[in-house]
Design a protein around this motif. Sequence first.
Motif, PDB file in Angstrom:
ATOM      1  N   MET A   1       0.978  -0.926   0.056  1.00  0.00           N
ATOM      2  CA  MET A   1      -0.175  -0.039  -0.181  1.00  0.00           C
ATOM      3  C   MET A   1       0.658   1.593  -0.044  1.00  0.00           C
ATOM      4  N   SER A   2       0.172   2.462  -0.800  1.00  0.00           N
ATOM      5  CA  SER A   2       1.057   3.381  -0.905  1.00  0.00           C
ATOM      6  C   SER A   2       0.136   4.867   0.045  1.00  0.00           C
ATOM      7  N   GLU A   3       1.064   5.731   0.809  1.00  0.00           N
ATOM      8  CA  GLU A   3       0.685   6.875   1.084  1.00  0.00           C
ATOM      9  C   GLU A   3       0.245   7.849   0.405  1.00  0.00           C
ATOM     10  N   PHE A   4      -0.844   8.205   0.849  1.00  0.00           N
ATOM     11  CA  PHE A   4      -0.555   9.577  -0.017  1.00  0.00           C
ATOM     12  C   PHE A   4      -1.535  10.370   1.009  1.00  0.00           C
ATOM     13  N   THR A   5      -0.868  11.848  -0.189  1.00  0.00           N
ATOM     14  CA  THR A   5      -1.715  12.886   0.536  1.00  0.00           C
ATOM     15  C   THR A   5      -2.588  14.435  -0.236  1.00  0.00           C
ATOM     16  N   ILE A   6      -3.564  14.268   1.032  1.00  0.00           N
ATOM     17  CA  ILE A   6      -4.491  14.862   0.091  1.00  0.00           C
ATOM     18  C   ILE A   6      -4.886  16.290   0.646  1.00  0.00           C
ATOM     19  N   ARG A   7      -5.392  17.263  -0.793  1.00  0.00           N
ATOM     20  CA  ARG A   7      -5.320  18.082  -0.317  1.00  0.00           C
ATOM     21  C   ARG A   7      -6.421  18.913  -0.656  1.00  0.00           C
ATOM     22  N   GLY A   8      -7.222  19.904  -0.271  1.00  0.00           N
ATOM     23  CA  GLY A   8      -8.555  20.073  -0.706  1.00  0.00           C
ATOM     24  C   GLY A   8      -9.236  21.145   0.066  1.00  0.00           C
ATOM     25  N   GLU A   9     -10.685  21.168  -0.130  1.00  0.00           N
ATOM     26  CA  GLU A   9     -11.039  22.254   0.370  1.00  0.00           C
ATOM     27  C   GLU A   9     -12.719  21.678   0.673  1.00  0.00           C
ATOM     28  N   PHE A  10     -13.540  21.568   2.095  1.00  0.00           N
ATOM     29  CA  PHE A  10     -15.153  21.208   2.109  1.00  0.00           C
ATOM     30  C   PHE A  10     -15.799  22.872   2.149  1.00  0.00           C
ATOM     31  N   HIS A  11     -17.391  22.020   2.742  1.00  0.00           N
ATOM     32  CA  HIS A  11     -17.980  23.824   2.652  1.00  0.00           C
ATOM     33  C   HIS A  11     -18.224  23.711   4.249  1.00  0.00           C
ATOM     34  N   GLY A  12     -17.170  24.220   5.727  1.00  0.00           N
ATOM     35  CA  GLY A  12     -18.331  23.988   6.836  1.00  0.00           C
ATOM     36  C   GLY A  12     -19.251  24.973   7.157  1.00  0.00           C
ATOM     37  N   ARG A  13     -19.827  25.273   7.603  1.00  0.00           N
ATOM     38  CA  ARG A  13     -20.805  26.222   8.657  1.00  0.00           C
ATOM     39  C   ARG A  13     -20.144  27.750   8.224  1.00  0.00           C
ATOM     40  N   THR A  14     -19.154  27.772   8.702  1.00  0.00           N
ATOM     41  CA  THR A  14     -18.308  29.507   8.726  1.00  0.00           C
ATOM     42  C   THR A  14     -17.840  29.530   7.291  1.00  0.00           C
ATOM     43  N   GLY A  15     -17.633  28.646   6.154  1.00  0.00           N
ATOM     44  CA  GLY A  15     -17.599  28.941   4.971  1.00  0.00           C
ATOM     45  C   GLY A  15     -16.375  27.858   4.326  1.00  0.00           C
ATOM     46  N   PRO A  16     -16.333  27.740   3.670  1.00  0.00           N
ATOM     47  CA  PRO A  16     -14.919  26.869   2.763  1.00  0.00           C
ATOM     48  C   PRO A  16     -13.692  26.794   3.930  1.00  0.00           C
ATOM     49  N   ARG A  17     -13.584  25.689   4.334  1.00  0.00           N
ATOM     50  CA  ARG A  17     -12.068  25.195   5.209  1.00  0.00           C
ATOM     51  C   ARG A  17     -11.228  24.796   4.360  1.00  0.00           C
ATOM     52  N   THR A  18     -10.567  24.642   4.403  1.00  0.00           N
ATOM     53  CA  THR A  18      -8.948  23.988   3.596  1.00  0.00           C
ATOM     54  C   THR A  18      -8.736  22.632   4.393  1.00  0.00           C
ATOM     55  N   PHE A  19      -7.999  21.468   3.898  1.00  0.00           N
ATOM     56  CA  PHE A  19      -7.365  19.934   4.674  1.00  0.00           C
ATOM     57  C   PHE A  19      -6.496  19.719   4.297  1.00  0.00           C
ATOM     58  N   THR A  20      -5.583  18.968   4.571  1.00  0.00           N
ATOM     59  CA  THR A  20      -4.578  18.470   4.079  1.00  0.00           C
ATOM     60  C   THR A  20      -4.718  16.467   4.902  1.00  0.00           C
ATOM     61  N   LYS A  21      -4.620  16.040   4.521  1.00  0.00           N
ATOM     62  CA  LYS A  21      -4.653  14.699   5.115  1.00  0.00           C
ATOM     63  C   LYS A  21      -3.759  13.085   4.570  1.00  0.00           C
ATOM     64  N   GLU A  22      -3.361  12.821   6.012  1.00  0.00           N
ATOM     65  CA  GLU A  22      -2.396  11.709   4.805  1.00  0.00           C
ATOM     66  C   GLU A  22      -3.109   9.966   4.832  1.00  0.00           C
ATOM     67  N   ILE A  23      -3.236   9.678   4.362  1.00  0.00           N
ATOM     68  CA  ILE A  23      -3.944   8.825   3.785  1.00  0.00           C
ATOM     69  C   ILE A  23      -3.487   7.098   2.918  1.00  0.00           C
TER      70      ILE A  23
END
Length: 58
Positions: A1-23
């Motif tokens: 299995m490989s490790e990936f870093t995923i970046r993006g944003e989601f629409h939260g209650r206070t507006g768009p929020r960015t995220f970075t997750k490793e999986i």
Amino acid sequence: MSEFTIRGEFHGRTGPRTFTKEIEAVNENVAREHILSQFGSEHGLKRTQVTIQDVSAQ
């Protein structure tokens, strides 16, 4: 299995929020699906509310 870093944003209650997750996943598509599923489960978001901007293998 490989490790990936995923970046993006989601629409939260206070507006768009960015995220970075490793999986760990078999490939990039599985990593994307896991992140969308995780945000739906943890934050109650629909897939259309999450925007994945970058997926990079490490």
